[in-house]
Design an enzyme around this catalytic site. Structure first.
Site, PDB file in Angstrom:
ATOM      1  N   LEU A 205      45.088  30.089  38.745  1.00  0.00           N
ATOM      2  CA  LEU A 205      46.505  29.897  39.106  1.00  0.00           C
ATOM      3  C   LEU A 205      47.287  29.604  37.837  1.00  0.00           C
ATOM      4  O   LEU A 205      46.899  28.721  37.080  1.00  0.00           O
ATOM      5  CB  LEU A 205      46.669  28.660  40.000  1.00  0.00           C
ATOM      6  CG  LEU A 205      46.148  28.703  41.431  1.00  0.00           C
ATOM      7  CD1 LEU A 205      46.303  27.311  42.037  1.00  0.00           C
ATOM      8  CD2 LEU A 205      46.919  29.727  42.259  1.00  0.00           C
ATOM      9  N   HIS A 206      48.357  30.346  37.602  1.00  0.00           N
ATOM     10  CA  HIS A 206      49.172  29.996  36.438  1.00  0.00           C
ATOM     11  C   HIS A 206      50.631  30.380  36.612  1.00  0.00           C
ATOM     12  O   HIS A 206      51.453  30.070  35.766  1.00  0.00           O
ATOM     13  CB  HIS A 206      48.641  30.695  35.184  1.00  0.00           C
ATOM     14  CG  HIS A 206      48.932  32.169  35.177  1.00  0.00           C
ATOM     15  ND1 HIS A 206      48.200  33.060  35.899  1.00  0.00           N
ATOM     16  CD2 HIS A 206      49.907  32.872  34.577  1.00  0.00           C
ATOM     17  CE1 HIS A 206      48.701  34.276  35.724  1.00  0.00           C
ATOM     18  NE2 HIS A 206      49.750  34.192  34.923  1.00  0.00           N
ATOM     19  N   ARG A 207      50.940  31.077  37.731  1.00  0.00           N
ATOM     20  CA  ARG A 207      52.299  31.584  37.872  1.00  0.00           C
ATOM     21  C   ARG A 207      53.281  30.425  38.073  1.00  0.00           C
ATOM     22  O   ARG A 207      53.038  29.547  38.920  1.00  0.00           O
ATOM     23  CB  ARG A 207      52.357  32.520  39.087  1.00  0.00           C
ATOM     24  CG  ARG A 207      53.112  33.763  38.820  1.00  0.00           C
ATOM     25  CD  ARG A 207      52.727  34.886  39.722  1.00  0.00           C
ATOM     26  NE  ARG A 207      51.745  35.728  39.083  1.00  0.00           N
ATOM     27  CZ  ARG A 207      51.969  36.479  38.019  1.00  0.00           C
ATOM     28  NH1 ARG A 207      53.164  36.521  37.469  1.00  0.00           N
ATOM     29  NH2 ARG A 207      51.011  37.198  37.482  1.00  0.00           N
TER      30      ARG A 207
END
Ligand code: UD1
Length: 365
Positions: A205-207
């Site tokens: 997850l990085h958005r």
């Protein structure tokens, strides 16, 4: 010789530039200059990939580092312009959809140098995504556009881009996957983490829309609290996400989950090995949707849209609304199918995209 500046800057660019540099080198008609913008600079986000994927050391590193999107883009432009002026290339080649892509693309266009865009035509139709703006703008100023899937051709056609500039060649990210799949089998990451094949899920997850917004991030964390009762969750954490996990409440909940294993960002071969042996991947990445399609691993993409629809129509991917309920509902469905989802390999995702690109550029010269 065809003089060409190849640009990379952020982690997902490195897997794309690797096969292109190899194909250019093998073709014997290209004189290349590899420029790293320095958008990603941590060893684990950058150097690792150059070593593992045997990408030549960049000829020039612009060392721009992190900043707001505007400042980062402006800094890259300012430092890239003299590089282009000195090298006097026939082409500038950019890959993907990160800030380095549009920044260097715009410099090429301003200096009247022909621009090549690899992975053109992908559209999420969500202009709140920084990458969507980068894609639209880069494609609109490119002279040669290399496309990974049919939707890319359709989107560029709808935007009025001259079809003579557009070439459907397949996916360079998959070239890298195929070239490294065997080597990845030798990774000892499973034994290092003390996990068995198919007994765990991988998370990335990085958005900003998922991890900068605490309400959304908490919905996701609540779902993980349930899923980890069934399956170990292996979570290599992006620096942006790491900062947000440290934020009070989320940090405590993450620590309390016995079966959620947080890791620093890991290398390409270890990650490929983890994905191909996992029961399930949960992600908000673009490229991982494509990689799981080839690996045959079920993928839940925590986004409202995807710019890579072939991963859903032909691959193993599905979009999941970012609510605890929807994540758990989709998880249950995949679990009931015994984590066995079938798919097929999209056209031209065969490990030869970079060779087609090199041949097309040489033919067009
Ligand atoms: C960028 C790309 C995104 C891509 C992602 C993959 C844009 C608009 N976004 O997002 O499309 O999916 O890379 O990782 O270009 N940081 C470090 N070390 C690093 C790099 C970043 O600590 O080596 C931290 C910095 O605090 C920085 C933050 O991570 O502010 C975000 O980095 P940035 O390059 O701005 O965007 P990403 O979120 O990585």
């Amino acid at each position: 010789m065809i003089k060409i500046i190849c640009v990379c800057g952020a982690r997902p660019n490195f897997m794309k530039i690797a096969p292109i540099m190899r194909a250019f080198n093998e073709k014997g008609v290209f004189e290349t200059l590899l420029v790293h913008t320095g958008q990603h600079y941590d060893r684990k986000m950058s150097r690792f990939f150059f070593d593992e994927l045997k990408i030549p050391k960049p000829d020039i590193n612009l060392e721009v580092g992190s900043a707001s999107h505007t400042v980062q883009t402006a800094k890259i432009m300012k430092r890239f312009e003299p590089v282009v002026q000195n090298f006097q290339p026939d082409y500038v080649l950019v890959v993907g959809d990160v800030n380095s892509t549009i920044a260097c693309g715009l410099v090429a266009a301003k200096l009247g140098v022909k621009l090549i865009h690899i992975e053109a035509g992908l559209r999420s139709f969500d202009r709140s995504m920084p990458e969507e703006i980068n894609r639209l703008l880069t494609d609109s100023i490119s002279d040669l556009l290399f496309v990974t899937e049919q939707s890319g051709i359709d989107n560029l056609h709808a935007e009025g881009i001259d079809p003579g500039k557009v070439h459907f060649v397949g996916n360079v990210m998959i070239d890298t996957l195929m070239a490294n799949r065997k080597k990845a089998e030798d990774s000892d990451i499973l034994s290092r983490l003390d996990i068995q094949a198919k007994d765990y899920a991988v998370i990335t997850l990085h958005r900003p829309s998922n991890v900068d917004n605490m309400d959304t991030f908490e919905q996701i964390i609540s779902a993980f609290e349930h899923i980890q009762k069934d399956l170990k969750l292996i979570f290599p954490v992006h620096p942006r996400t790491r900062k947000n996990i440290k934020a009070a409440d989320i940090g405590k909940r993450v620590k309390a989950m016995e079966n959620l294993i947080l890791l620093d960002p890991i290398g390409y071969l270890d990650f490929l090995c983890l994905m191909s042996n996992s029961a399930l991947v949960i992600t908000d990445s673009g490229g991982i949707q494509e990689e799981t399609t080839i690996l045959g691993t079920p993928c839940m993409t925590l986004r409202e849209n995807t710019e890579r629809p072939v991963t859903i129509t032909e691959g193993t991917n599905r979009l999941v609304h970012i609510t605890t309920d929807d994540i758990l509902k989709n998880y249950q469905q995949i679990k009931e199918s015994d984590f066995d989802v079938s798919g097929r390999i999209p056209k031209f995702w065969d490990g030869k995209a970079a060779d087609r690109i090199a041949a097309t550029i040489a033919d067009n010269y």
